[in-house]
Motif scaffolding. Structure first.
Motif, PDB file in Angstrom:
ATOM      1  N   MET A   1      33.564  74.245  34.152  1.00  0.00           N
ATOM      2  CA  MET A   1      32.414  74.710  34.811  1.00  0.00           C
ATOM      3  C   MET A   1      32.110  75.862  33.750  1.00  0.00           C
ATOM      4  O   MET A   1      32.701  76.503  33.266  1.00  0.00           O
ATOM      5  N   LYS A   2      30.906  75.758  33.546  1.00  0.00           N
ATOM      6  CA  LYS A   2      29.984  76.565  32.645  1.00  0.00           C
ATOM      7  C   LYS A   2      28.952  77.412  33.323  1.00  0.00           C
ATOM      8  O   LYS A   2      28.041  76.955  33.864  1.00  0.00           O
ATOM      9  N   LYS A   3      29.081  78.883  33.133  1.00  0.00           N
ATOM     10  CA  LYS A   3      27.974  79.710  33.775  1.00  0.00           C
ATOM     11  C   LYS A   3      26.675  79.641  33.015  1.00  0.00           C
ATOM     12  O   LYS A   3      26.892  79.711  31.584  1.00  0.00           O
ATOM     13  N   LEU A   4      25.721  79.284  33.625  1.00  0.00           N
ATOM     14  CA  LEU A   4      24.284  79.012  32.852  1.00  0.00           C
ATOM     15  C   LEU A   4      23.477  80.548  33.013  1.00  0.00           C
ATOM     16  O   LEU A   4      23.125  81.123  31.997  1.00  0.00           O
ATOM     17  N   PHE A   5      23.509  81.226  34.229  1.00  0.00           N
ATOM     18  CA  PHE A   5      22.879  82.311  34.434  1.00  0.00           C
ATOM     19  C   PHE A   5      23.143  83.175  35.735  1.00  0.00           C
ATOM     20  O   PHE A   5      23.819  82.648  36.469  1.00  0.00           O
ATOM     21  N   THR A   6      22.694  84.266  35.660  1.00  0.00           N
ATOM     22  CA  THR A   6      22.778  85.269  37.085  1.00  0.00           C
ATOM     23  C   THR A   6      21.571  85.767  37.318  1.00  0.00           C
ATOM     24  O   THR A   6      20.759  86.189  36.441  1.00  0.00           O
ATOM     25  N   ASP A  67      34.759  85.270  52.526  1.00  0.00           N
ATOM     26  CA  ASP A  67      34.435  86.859  52.415  1.00  0.00           C
ATOM     27  C   ASP A  67      32.917  87.161  52.394  1.00  0.00           C
ATOM     28  O   ASP A  67      32.041  86.648  52.974  1.00  0.00           O
ATOM     29  N   ASN A  68      32.532  87.801  51.216  1.00  0.00           N
ATOM     30  CA  ASN A  68      31.168  88.002  50.945  1.00  0.00           C
ATOM     31  C   ASN A  68      30.404  87.181  49.803  1.00  0.00           C
ATOM     32  O   ASN A  68      29.628  87.732  48.981  1.00  0.00           O
ATOM     33  N   GLU A  69      30.956  85.814  50.002  1.00  0.00           N
ATOM     34  CA  GLU A  69      30.367  84.897  48.975  1.00  0.00           C
ATOM     35  C   GLU A  69      30.162  83.682  49.670  1.00  0.00           C
ATOM     36  O   GLU A  69      30.799  82.948  50.444  1.00  0.00           O
ATOM     37  N   VAL A  70      29.013  82.957  49.573  1.00  0.00           N
ATOM     38  CA  VAL A  70      28.786  81.788  49.959  1.00  0.00           C
ATOM     39  C   VAL A  70      28.308  80.843  48.674  1.00  0.00           C
ATOM     40  O   VAL A  70      27.666  81.244  47.668  1.00  0.00           O
ATOM     41  N   ALA A  71      28.854  79.543  48.690  1.00  0.00           N
ATOM     42  CA  ALA A  71      28.709  78.808  47.493  1.00  0.00           C
ATOM     43  C   ALA A  71      28.108  77.430  47.685  1.00  0.00           C
ATOM     44  O   ALA A  71      28.523  76.925  49.005  1.00  0.00           O
ATOM     45  N   TYR A  72      27.156  76.972  47.258  1.00  0.00           N
ATOM     46  CA  TYR A  72      26.525  75.684  47.352  1.00  0.00           C
ATOM     47  C   TYR A  72      27.010  74.835  46.008  1.00  0.00           C
ATOM     48  O   TYR A  72      26.903  75.135  44.991  1.00  0.00           O
ATOM     49  N   VAL A  73      27.835  73.775  46.542  1.00  0.00           N
ATOM     50  CA  VAL A  73      28.315  72.690  45.270  1.00  0.00           C
ATOM     51  C   VAL A  73      27.557  71.551  45.409  1.00  0.00           C
ATOM     52  O   VAL A  73      27.446  70.880  46.426  1.00  0.00           O
ATOM     53  N   LYS A  78      21.462  64.246  38.738  1.00  0.00           N
ATOM     54  CA  LYS A  78      21.864  64.060  37.324  1.00  0.00           C
ATOM     55  C   LYS A  78      22.342  65.602  36.884  1.00  0.00           C
ATOM     56  O   LYS A  78      23.207  65.469  35.986  1.00  0.00           O
ATOM     57  N   LEU A  79      22.128  66.628  37.598  1.00  0.00           N
ATOM     58  CA  LEU A  79      22.902  67.865  37.302  1.00  0.00           C
ATOM     59  C   LEU A  79      23.387  68.259  38.453  1.00  0.00           C
ATOM     60  O   LEU A  79      23.112  68.539  39.243  1.00  0.00           O
ATOM     61  N   GLU A  80      24.808  68.283  38.063  1.00  0.00           N
ATOM     62  CA  GLU A  80      25.852  68.666  39.192  1.00  0.00           C
ATOM     63  C   GLU A  80      26.029  70.067  39.084  1.00  0.00           C
ATOM     64  O   GLU A  80      26.387  70.669  37.797  1.00  0.00           O
ATOM     65  N   TYR A  81      26.032  71.185  39.973  1.00  0.00           N
ATOM     66  CA  TYR A  81      26.394  72.527  39.649  1.00  0.00           C
ATOM     67  C   TYR A  81      26.909  73.123  41.053  1.00  0.00           C
ATOM     68  O   TYR A  81      26.924  72.578  42.039  1.00  0.00           O
ATOM     69  N   GLN A  82      27.241  74.474  40.780  1.00  0.00           N
ATOM     70  CA  GLN A  82      27.594  75.327  41.872  1.00  0.00           C
ATOM     71  C   GLN A  82      26.751  76.468  41.674  1.00  0.00           C
ATOM     72  O   GLN A  82      26.778  77.132  40.517  1.00  0.00           O
ATOM     73  N   PHE A 100      25.024  80.680  38.738  1.00  0.00           N
ATOM     74  CA  PHE A 100      24.680  79.283  38.553  1.00  0.00           C
ATOM     75  C   PHE A 100      25.594  78.763  37.448  1.00  0.00           C
ATOM     76  O   PHE A 100      25.513  79.231  36.424  1.00  0.00           O
ATOM     77  N   TYR A 101      26.396  77.865  37.710  1.00  0.00           N
ATOM     78  CA  TYR A 101      27.282  77.018  37.041  1.00  0.00           C
ATOM     79  C   TYR A 101      27.145  75.643  36.876  1.00  0.00           C
ATOM     80  O   TYR A 101      26.856  74.996  37.990  1.00  0.00           O
ATOM     81  N   ILE A 102      27.158  75.074  35.721  1.00  0.00           N
ATOM     82  CA  ILE A 102      26.967  73.614  35.525  1.00  0.00           C
ATOM     83  C   ILE A 102      28.351  73.055  35.515  1.00  0.00           C
ATOM     84  O   ILE A 102      29.285  73.439  34.948  1.00  0.00           O
ATOM     85  N   LEU A 103      28.513  72.067  36.352  1.00  0.00           N
ATOM     86  CA  LEU A 103      29.855  71.181  36.853  1.00  0.00           C
ATOM     87  C   LEU A 103      30.023  69.913  35.693  1.00  0.00           C
ATOM     88  O   LEU A 103      31.257  69.292  35.608  1.00  0.00           O
ATOM     89  N   ASN A 104      28.837  69.259  35.439  1.00  0.00           N
ATOM     90  CA  ASN A 104      29.000  68.070  34.712  1.00  0.00           C
ATOM     91  C   ASN A 104      28.579  68.233  33.194  1.00  0.00           C
ATOM     92  O   ASN A 104      27.917  69.159  32.754  1.00  0.00           O
ATOM     93  N   ASP A 105      28.573  66.988  32.481  1.00  0.00           N
ATOM     94  CA  ASP A 105      28.075  67.060  30.957  1.00  0.00           C
ATOM     95  C   ASP A 105      26.600  66.603  31.208  1.00  0.00           C
ATOM     96  O   ASP A 105      26.331  65.660  31.642  1.00  0.00           O
ATOM     97  N   PHE A 106      25.715  67.586  30.993  1.00  0.00           N
ATOM     98  CA  PHE A 106      24.197  67.587  31.374  1.00  0.00           C
ATOM     99  C   PHE A 106      23.534  67.005  30.148  1.00  0.00           C
ATOM    100  O   PHE A 106      23.713  67.777  28.833  1.00  0.00           O
ATOM    101  N   SER A 107      22.651  65.964  30.165  1.00  0.00           N
ATOM    102  CA  SER A 107      22.277  65.487  28.791  1.00  0.00           C
ATOM    103  C   SER A 107      21.115  66.464  27.910  1.00  0.00           C
ATOM    104  O   SER A 107      20.785  66.530  26.686  1.00  0.00           O
ATOM    105  N   LEU A 108      20.386  67.204  29.080  1.00  0.00           N
ATOM    106  CA  LEU A 108      19.551  68.195  28.333  1.00  0.00           C
ATOM    107  C   LEU A 108      19.938  69.480  27.602  1.00  0.00           C
ATOM    108  O   LEU A 108      20.924  69.986  28.176  1.00  0.00           O
ATOM    109  N   PRO A 109      19.271  69.730  26.570  1.00  0.00           N
ATOM    110  CA  PRO A 109      19.942  71.155  25.911  1.00  0.00           C
ATOM    111  C   PRO A 109      19.702  72.317  26.893  1.00  0.00           C
ATOM    112  O   PRO A 109      18.814  72.339  27.364  1.00  0.00           O
ATOM    113  N   GLU A 110      20.812  73.082  26.795  1.00  0.00           N
ATOM    114  CA  GLU A 110      21.044  74.412  27.632  1.00  0.00           C
ATOM    115  C   GLU A 110      19.622  75.279  27.283  1.00  0.00           C
ATOM    116  O   GLU A 110      18.840  75.812  28.271  1.00  0.00           O
ATOM    117  N   THR A 111      19.153  75.403  26.278  1.00  0.00           N
ATOM    118  CA  THR A 111      18.122  76.151  25.624  1.00  0.00           C
ATOM    119  C   THR A 111      16.898  75.534  26.266  1.00  0.00           C
ATOM    120  O   THR A 111      15.762  76.538  26.531  1.00  0.00           O
TER     121      THR A 111
END
Length: 134
Positions: A1-6, A67-73, A78-82, A100-111
């Motif tokens: 799981m890789k964090k992409l942004f906040t 508690d004070n967190e809601v998660a969408y998985v 094509k892009l699996e995320y949490q 926002f976290y990426i869960l799979n190997d996504f083919s488009l560059p992160e940039t």
């Protein structure tokens, strides 16, 4: 799981109202304008469909609350995320922070996907704020 942004936003409301909306997947189409249809597949699991062009036209999303967190998985696109929403009550406001976290190997560059995705999800947060504060 890789964090992409906040992203973060303050909403003039109370914690219960904000949490109730985030937990209810059927409200998604009211504050995420790209979503055109939400269908319950099973308990806390929903099929999401978008009519507009998107990385995920269709996906299966589970909604979890702790508690004070809601998660969408999201799976099945094509892009699996949490996407996690942390909520904190401060005076007459609720601070909502989404991660926002990426869960799979996504083919488009992160940039390439980072600025587009971060901006789109930030617009959704603004729409959530507008819907709640009306």
């Amino acid at each position: 799981m890789k964090k992409l942004f906040t992203n973060s936003i303050e909403i003039n409301s109370n914690l219960k109202t904000v949490t109730d909306i985030l937990v209810n997947a059927f409200t998604l189409a009211k504050w995420n304008y790209a979503i055109s249809e939400v269908t319950e597949v099973s308990v806390n699991e929903f099929a999401i469909h978008r009519d507009e062009p998107a990385i995920n036209q269709d996906e299966i999303m589970t909604v979890e609350q702790n508690d004070n967190e809601v998660a969408y998985v999201s799976k099945g696109g094509k892009l699996e995320y949490q996407l996690t929403f942390q909520t904190f009550q401060t005076n007459n406001h609720v601070l909502v922070t989404e991660n926002f976290y990426i869960l799979n190997d996504f083919s488009l560059p992160e940039t390439l996907i980072l600025p587009i995705t971060k901006r789109a999800f930030n617009q959704n947060l603004k729409a959530l704020k507008k819907m709640i504060e009306v």
